[in-house]
Each structure stands twice: as structure tokens, then as C-alpha cells.
Design a protein around this motif. Structure first.
Motif, short mmCIF file in Angstrom:
data_model
loop_
_atom_site.label_atom_id
_atom_site.label_comp_id
_atom_site.label_asym_id
_atom_site.label_seq_id
_atom_site.Cartn_x
_atom_site.Cartn_y
_atom_site.Cartn_z
N GLU A 40 -1.54 -5.91 -9.57
CA GLU A 40 -0.35 -5.65 -8.76
C GLU A 40 0.62 -4.67 -9.41
O GLU A 40 1.09 -3.72 -8.77
N ASN B 200 1.57 -0.81 -7.97
CA ASN B 200 2.93 -0.35 -7.66
C ASN B 200 3.25 0.95 -8.38
O ASN B 200 3.81 1.87 -7.78
N GLU C 278 1.32 3.83 -6.82
CA GLU C 278 1.92 4.26 -5.55
C GLU C 278 3.11 5.17 -5.79
O GLU C 278 3.27 6.18 -5.12
#
Length: 91
Positions: free
Chosen positions: A41, A45, A48
Motif C-alpha cells: 500500500e 501511494n 501514484e
């Protein structure tokens, strides 16, 4: 007779091909751990944000901005994850 047969077949490509097929291809455990960590995770992030920055910078014809900070954030997050998992897989 056996000696002559060894001399005739010794060094033929067929023997080498069989040996190469028997060997397992080595896989670097670091690459595998990096791929798994990039799916975590925190890494998703930061990746991105890096991709958003690259899109933003790439869409402009002239800009002073670069994505160095975002790249370092992504690499730091990935390497932090790798550091905890890598040595469990290494013999």
C-alpha cells in the motif's frame, strides 16, 4: 571400442545442449522481493504520486520542476520494505 566411442561423441553440441537444459535458471531474490514490495500500500501511494508528477511535467513544454523528490520517496518506501523481507529469502 568404448574409448573410440567416447572420442567420437566427446564435444558434440548435443551433449552441451542437454547439460544446459538441465541447469535451472537463476532468479535474483532481490527482484522478486522488490516486485512484491511495489504492490504494498505505501509503495503504491508513492508510485501514484511519482506517476502524477511525471504526467504533469511531461505535459508542459518548459518547466523547472522535476520529479526527483517523488522518485526518492518511492525508492525509499520500496527499499524500506525490501530491507525487512530480503534476508529471510537469502540463504
Amino acid at each position: 571400442m568404448v574409448f573410440e566411442k567416447k572420442m567420437i561423441t566427446n564435444g558434440e553440441p548435443e551433449d552441451e545442449e542437454e547439460e544446459e537444459e538441465e541447469e535451472e535458471e537463476m532468479v535474483d531474490p532481490l527482484d522478486l522481493v522488490r516486485q512484491k514490495c511495489e504492490e504494498a500500500e505505501n509503495c503504491v501511494n508513492t508510485r501514484e504520486r511519482l506517476e502524477e508528477c511525471e504526467t504533469r511535467v511531461g505535459s508542459r513544454s518548459s518547466t523547472v520542476e522535476d520529479c526527483t523528490e517523488e522518485l526518492f520517496d518511492f525508492l525509499h518506501a520500496r527499499d524500506h520494505c525490501v530491507a525487512h523481507k530480503l534476508f529471510r529469502t537469502v540463504k
